[in-house]
Design a protein around this motif. Structure first.
Motif, PDB file in Angstrom:
ATOM      1  N   ILE A  81       0.849  -1.188   0.000  1.00 46.90           N
ATOM      2  CA  ILE A  81       0.000   0.000   0.000  1.00 46.90           C
ATOM      3  C   ILE A  81       0.888   1.243   0.000  1.00 46.90           C
ATOM      4  CG2 ILE A  81      -1.660   1.341   1.355  1.00 46.90           C
ATOM      5  CD1 ILE A  81      -2.547  -1.325   2.610  1.00 46.90           C
ATOM      6  N   GLY A  82       0.652   2.151  -0.930  1.00 47.73           N
ATOM      7  CA  GLY A  82       1.451   3.376  -0.937  1.00 47.73           C
ATOM      8  C   GLY A  82       0.630   4.646  -0.954  1.00 47.73           C
ATOM      9  N   CYS A  83      -0.656   4.544  -1.324  1.00 46.57           N
ATOM     10  CA  CYS A  83      -1.425   5.791  -1.434  1.00 46.57           C
ATOM     11  C   CYS A  83      -2.912   5.624  -1.176  1.00 46.57           C
ATOM     12  CB  CYS A  83      -1.215   6.414  -2.809  1.00 46.57           C
ATOM     13  SG  CYS A  83      -2.034   5.523  -4.151  1.00 46.57           S
ATOM     14  N   VAL A  84      -3.472   4.460  -1.509  1.00 42.43           N
ATOM     15  CA  VAL A  84      -4.905   4.192  -1.366  1.00 42.43           C
ATOM     16  C   VAL A  84      -5.784   5.140  -2.195  1.00 42.43           C
ATOM     17  CG1 VAL A  84      -6.604   3.284   0.270  1.00 42.43           C
ATOM     18  CG2 VAL A  84      -4.287   3.587   1.004  1.00 42.43           C
ATOM     19  N   GLY A 140      -5.256   4.945  -5.751  1.00 40.36           N
ATOM     20  CA  GLY A 140      -5.117   4.452  -7.115  1.00 40.36           C
ATOM     21  C   GLY A 140      -3.992   5.086  -7.895  1.00 40.36           C
ATOM     22  N   LYS A 141      -3.042   5.714  -7.195  1.00 43.84           N
ATOM     23  CA  LYS A 141      -2.047   6.467  -7.935  1.00 43.84           C
ATOM     24  C   LYS A 141      -0.672   5.786  -7.983  1.00 43.84           C
ATOM     25  CE  LYS A 141      -0.220   9.841 -10.045  1.00 43.84           C
ATOM     26  NZ  LYS A 141      -0.475  10.832 -11.044  1.00 43.84           N
ATOM     27  N   CYS A 142      -0.302   5.016  -6.948  1.00 45.66           N
ATOM     28  CA  CYS A 142       1.084   4.542  -6.882  1.00 45.66           C
ATOM     29  C   CYS A 142       1.275   3.150  -7.479  1.00 45.66           C
ATOM     30  CB  CYS A 142       1.595   4.571  -5.442  1.00 45.66           C
ATOM     31  SG  CYS A 142       0.956   3.236  -4.415  1.00 45.66           S
ATOM     32  N   GLY A 143       0.239   2.344  -7.489  1.00 40.25           N
ATOM     33  CA  GLY A 143       0.356   1.024  -8.100  1.00 40.25           C
ATOM     34  C   GLY A 143       1.003  -0.042  -7.227  1.00 40.25           C
ATOM     35  N   ALA A 144       1.370   0.295  -5.986  1.00 39.26           N
ATOM     36  CA  ALA A 144       2.012  -0.694  -5.118  1.00 39.26           C
ATOM     37  C   ALA A 144       1.069  -1.868  -4.840  1.00 39.26           C
ATOM     38  CB  ALA A 144       2.443  -0.046  -3.804  1.00 39.26           C
ATOM     39  N   CYS A 145      -0.220  -1.635  -5.017  1.00 42.79           N
ATOM     40  CA  CYS A 145      -1.222  -2.649  -4.677  1.00 42.79           C
ATOM     41  C   CYS A 145      -1.717  -3.407  -5.901  1.00 42.79           C
ATOM     42  CB  CYS A 145      -2.395  -1.971  -3.992  1.00 42.79           C
ATOM     43  SG  CYS A 145      -3.227  -0.837  -5.121  1.00 42.79           S
ATOM     44  N   LYS A 159      -5.838  -2.052  -9.410  1.00 42.35           N
ATOM     45  CA  LYS A 159      -5.247  -1.537  -8.183  1.00 42.35           C
ATOM     46  C   LYS A 159      -6.186  -1.958  -7.067  1.00 42.35           C
ATOM     47  CE  LYS A 159      -2.522   1.785 -10.529  1.00 42.35           C
ATOM     48  NZ  LYS A 159      -2.385   3.112 -11.126  1.00 42.35           N
ATOM     49  N   CYS A 177      -6.524  -1.245  -4.148  1.00 44.31           N
ATOM     50  CA  CYS A 177      -7.056  -0.242  -3.215  1.00 44.31           C
ATOM     51  C   CYS A 177      -8.265   0.447  -3.825  1.00 44.31           C
ATOM     52  CB  CYS A 177      -6.000   0.793  -2.848  1.00 44.31           C
ATOM     53  SG  CYS A 177      -5.574   1.912  -4.196  1.00 44.31           S
TER      54      CYS A 177
HETATM   55  S1  FES Z   1      -2.082   1.808  -2.806  1.00 40.83           S
HETATM   56 FE1  FES Z   1      -1.427   3.219  -4.307  1.00 40.83          FE
HETATM   57  S2  FES Z   1      -2.557   2.562  -6.025  1.00 40.83           S
HETATM   58 FE2  FES Z   1      -3.317   1.323  -4.479  1.00 40.83          FE
END
Ligand code: FES
Ligand code: FES
Lengths: 161, 770
Positions: A38-41, A43-48, A58, A60
């Motif tokens: 999880i990096g942003c929740v 939908g912007k960082c793509g970590a999920c 994504k 999140c």
């Molecule tokens: S946590 Fe960043 S896109 Fe889902």
């Protein structure tokens, strides 16, 4: 609380989720699949990023309940036992990661990209991972890794899975 | 050992990667001890406000416990970087009396489940009395400005100056002068992993364990133990895998102490994982400075004088807020031999989040400004900007060079790196093309800059703080090696680099060296990973520890083989007696050390050694960056087309890792030059509180890089290495700005700020042409 049953990495999982529980928290907290990050929740960082019914999403941006009956692939399911997926190998061989935090999402985005487009150009690779942020690598080696993975998978005569 | 077999300098794959690519990395949020409760932090919605009463909304979830600033028993956080003469302040874990920035923690709660945190926070209402705030440093310096600390009577925390020669005379006699104002925006580091902590007190053993996102576990342990009067040996800090730091995970945050407070109270593990909004409003901010600079030169392009007045906006001062501006002042003369200069820096408090190190920590700002001034001089004199640089570099003959700002450059050939970079990118050819395209609708700019940076923080003696790093090596009975490092890596590839160093010294395989880090109970006292120091200082400690283990092994081997110690050599994992042709394997010597029966007299059993390496001096890396950009005059959009780096970070231990550091650094620099910006509105609210608004470089913003290098070994460590973690960023911000400046030249314009967002570039263009 509602029961949610899904198939993840070829295995059946059943867990409980409140209506507002995001899929990423369901995977991590309820099912213990902590490879997805999880990096942003928003939908912007793509970590999920994970694969849901063949598409990269994504996690999140989805509620757990929406995954009822879905077929999901996460980073934990990429390798076959101790045999790495060619994309994993390529990231390793090309130093496509540093802190490793964006990596699971990056691998899943690459997986989808190569499934849709087995021989992408550099431009297409860059576009394909534009929704996955990495603060460590400057993307140079990620792009190289995806190129190498594409070649490996071509040579292997199949896009695994 | 033949050079071919050597482990050092080899591009070997990283050891740590397997767990990351298979989803088995373990970051703080991946740990869930049984019985955990969750912490939430209530943050000030005001930039400046008195805090009065607290109310609870009975409808909402009732927290298990609550702490507010006005009843907090917590001690202030220790200020880590102090500047002589600075105004006194004591950063609190929770604001008491008044809040000084939007996002400042004012209360904390714990609840049973993670999903209840938000609801419970909504149930607490603090009564605020909003005060007039100041979020601009120059306004903050004016008389009548709101004050962060009334007792100071000003917002100026301290002023520092560095000077040399007679700058007034230099300007009086100058044949040409340029001047400008340059505003560097507020930015932050953005590790993709946010901050997180789990604090867990075990009432039976009375031990406290804290997992946290940290670049410095031991320092965190010291601070926590001191804050709660706990015996040091009962506090254990674990920094497991950490998803990037870049400076913002350097210090101890209020939330780490709050979680500790609650676990001591409730005797249950307390977990706090921030969201990105909290991160953007309350983790360390950096960069923001405004420079008023002037440069004097002769018609031949020789710089004769330099003046700079820096207004550094450090926000609401905290534990390491003074570090970046102090570093800017030290590095402000860059790669240039300046006989006359005067630079002063105002450290100014404003109602914004605390300030501190962000990759490069004040260095990118310094290099950006001095390089920009040189560009203006070149423009003024109608000379080629590379030529102007060549005429002013500190040369290798001048080394060691006293910068006059408190640094002593040990080595580096700035002209050589720049020359090489220009050759690689075909600078002269590009200039011709640019000329030919002039007026044909494409605005291409070329920026060629050079940076120098101090790396390998230490030594303890001159820096007044511990500047060593530690290693403890244990060769196990099987010949496998455990190496325990005091450094605390979070993406730098240190597990691989340190394994290579040990493997090289012991002539074994890097796979046989296991590197342990990030746990104060397992590793020796360490200073941590920051400031491009790990390979330099921790690497040297690892080498020296391995060397001590090897000495002992040689003694054992010569005894077992009954050969003279002088005749013994180690190669390819075998101890050989040169003369007699007898040999014993590395593994058998290790076994002998533990079996003990066959040991030489007076030699203890076992096989372990440690080293506390304290470098005798800082060591200086340098490099040249050349960027080619295209500016779209319709939209103001800037695209980086080509990019070359020639770096000199001394001896390269693993080129794969070194290039990776440079590539990531350059991406951060490009983002810093073009995209990244923390913005506050006129009501002092943070506008950029998600990654939708705070943009960082994506794969579409960073080009393919060409990287080459020179290797000038450092003389201040046994490996000959220099740091490389920050140089990419330091060079890139300046190079991109220089290229945009160059592209705007035909429009009669110039740049005066970063980030150069499309809107800003468009305005810079439009102001001149519209
Ligand atoms: S946590 Fe960043 S896109 Fe889902
Ligand atoms: S490897 Fe650290 S964020 Fe990508």
């Amino acid at each position: 609380m509602k029961q949610v049953s899904t198939t993840i990495n070829g295995q059946k999982y059943v867990g409980n989720a409140e209506p507002r529980t995001l899929l990423v928290y369901f995977l991590r907290d309820e099912l213990g699949l902590t490879g997805t990050h999880i990096g942003c929740v928003v939908g912007k960082c793509g970590a999920c990023s994970i694969i849901v019914d063949g598409k990269v999403v994504k996690s999140c941006m989805m509620f757990a309940n929406q995954a009822e009956g879905a077929d999901i692939l996460t980073v934990e399911g990429l390798a076959q036992g101790s045999k790495l997926h060619p994309i994993q190998e390529a990231f390793w061989e090309n130093h496509g990661l540093q802190c490793g935090y964006c990596t699971p999402g990056m691998l899943m985005a690459s997986y989808y990209l190569l499934k849709e487009n087995p021989k992408p150009t550099e431009e297409e690779i860059r576009r394909g991972i534009a929704g996955n942020l990495c603060m460590c690598t400057g993307y140079v080696n990620i792009v190289k890794a995806i190129k190498a993975a594409s070649e490996k998978m071509q040579a292997g005569g199949q896009s695994q899975k | 050992m033949s050079a071919k077999k050597t482990m050092l300098g080899a591009p070997i794959k990283r050891k740590e990667d397997i767990r990351f690519i298979t989803g088995r990395g373990r970051y703080v949020d991946d740990f869930n001890p049984p019985n955990t409760v969750y912490m939430g932090v209530l943050r000030s919605p005001y930039a400046h406000a008195k805090i009065n009463n607290i109310h609870f909304n009975k409808e909402k979830i009732k927290p298990l416990s609550i702490l507010t600033g006005n009843n907090s028993p917590l001690k202030p956080l220790p200020v880590f970087i102090n500047i002589p003469g600075m105004k006194p302040y004591s950063p609190q874990a929770l604001a008491s009396g008044k809040a000084r920035y939007v996002g400042e923690p004012v209360a904390a709660i714990v609840v049973d489940s993670r999903s209840d945190v938000e609801d419970a926070l909504e149930g607490i209402q603090l009564e605020y009395e909003p005060l007039e705030a100041v979020v601009d440093a120059e306004t903050a310096l004016q008389t009548g400005s709101p004050l962060l600390y009334d007792e100071w009577g000003t917002n100026l925390i301290v002023k520092r100056t560095a000077s040399r020669g007679d700058v007034d005379r230099a300007f009086r006699e100058a044949e040409a002068t340029v001047k400008g104002r340059f505003k560097i925006g507020r930015q932050t580091a953005i590790p993709i992993e946010n901050r997180a902590v789990i604090a867990s007190f075990d009432p039976y053993s009375e031990r406290l364990t804290i997992w946290c996102t940290s670049q410095q576990p031991h320092r965190t342990r010291d601070t926590v133990a001191e804050a709660f009067n706990l015996p040091l040996e009962k506090v254990r800090i674990i920094a497991p895998d950490v998803g990037g730091g870049f400076g913002v995970k350097f210090g101890v945050y209020p939330e780490y102490l709050l979680a500790t407070y609650f676990t001591l109270l409730l005797k249950r593990p307390v977990k706090w994982v921030e969201d990105r909004r909290e991160h953007l409003m309350s983790a360390i901010h950096g960069r923001e400075q405004t420079h008023y600079f002037e440069m004097a030169a002769g018609r031949d392009g020789r710089i004769t004088g330099f003046k700079d007045h820096v207004v550094a906006d450090v926000g609401s001062p905290s534990i390491i807020s003074m570090s970046p501006p102090a570093k800017t002042l030290q590095l402000i003369t860059g790669c240039y031999k300046l006989e006359n200069f005067k630079v002063d820096v105002d450290f100014v408090a404003t109602n914004k989040a605390p300030f501190g190190p962000v990759r490069g920590n004040g260095r990118p700002e310094a290099i950006l400004v001095v390089e920009h001034a040189l560009d203006l001089v070149a423009q003024e004199l109608k000379m080629d900007p590379v030529e102007v640089r060549m005429r002013n570099f500190v040369s290798p003959r001048d080394m060691p060079y006293d910068s006059g700002t408190g640094l002593r450059y040990d080595s580096g050939d700035f002209a050589a790196v720049l020359k090489k970079a220009c050759e690689l990118i075909d600078y002269n050819g590009l200039r011709k093309q640019q000329e030919a395209q002039h007026g044909k609708g494409r605005s291409i700019g070329i920026g060629a800059v050079c940076y120098v940076e101090d790396t390998g923080f230490g030594p303890s003696k001159t820096s007044g703080r511990p500047g060593y790093e530690t290693a403890f090596i244990r060769v196990e009975r099987t010949g496998a090696v455990n190496l325990y490092t005091g450094a605390s890596p979070h993406g730098q590839g240190l597990e691989t680099t340190l394994a290579q160093i040990c493997a090289e010294e012991l002539t074994i395989h890097p796979e046989d060296v296991n590197v342990v880090f990030g746990d104060t109970e397992r590793v020796p006292y360490g200073i941590g990973t920051f400031g491009s120091r790990s390979a330099v200082v921790a690497g040297s400690a690892a080498l020296l520890a391995a060397r001590k283990a090897k000495e002992k092994m040689l003694a054992i081997a010569s005894h077992v083989l009954d050969a003279s110690p002088e005749s013994m050599i180690l190669g390819g994992g075998v101890f050989m007696s040169g003369g007699e042709g007898r040999s014993i394997s590395f593994r058998d010597v290790a076994k002998a050390a533990y079996d003990a029966a066959g040991l030489p007299p007076r030699l203890e059993a076992g096989l372990q050694a440690s080293s506390y390496f304290d470098p005798p001096a800082l060591t200086f890396s340098c490099g040249a960056h050349v960027a080619v950009v295209e500016v779209d005059s319709e939209t103001g959009n800037v695209k980086v087309l080509k990019y070359v780096v020639v770096d000199d970070c001394g001896k390269v231990l693993n080129p794969v890792v070194v290039h990776g550091q440079i590539e990531g650094g350059v991406a951060k620099g490009i983002g810093g030059a073009l995209l990244e910006q923390l913005k506050y509105d006129e009501n002092d609210q943070l506008l950029t509180s998600t990654l939708m608004d705070y943009l960082i470089a994506s794969s579409m913003d960073v080009p393919e890089l060409e990287i080459d290098r020179l290797e000038t070994p450092s003389e201040s460590n046994p490996l000959g290495v220099k740091g490389v973690g920050e140089g990419g960023t330091i060079g890139a911000v300046a190079a991109v700005v220089s290229a945009v400046q160059d592209a705007l030249r035909p429009f009669g314009g110039g740049v005066d700020q970063v980030p150069l967002t499309p809107e800003v570039v468009w305005r810079l263009l439009w102001k001149q042409t519209g």
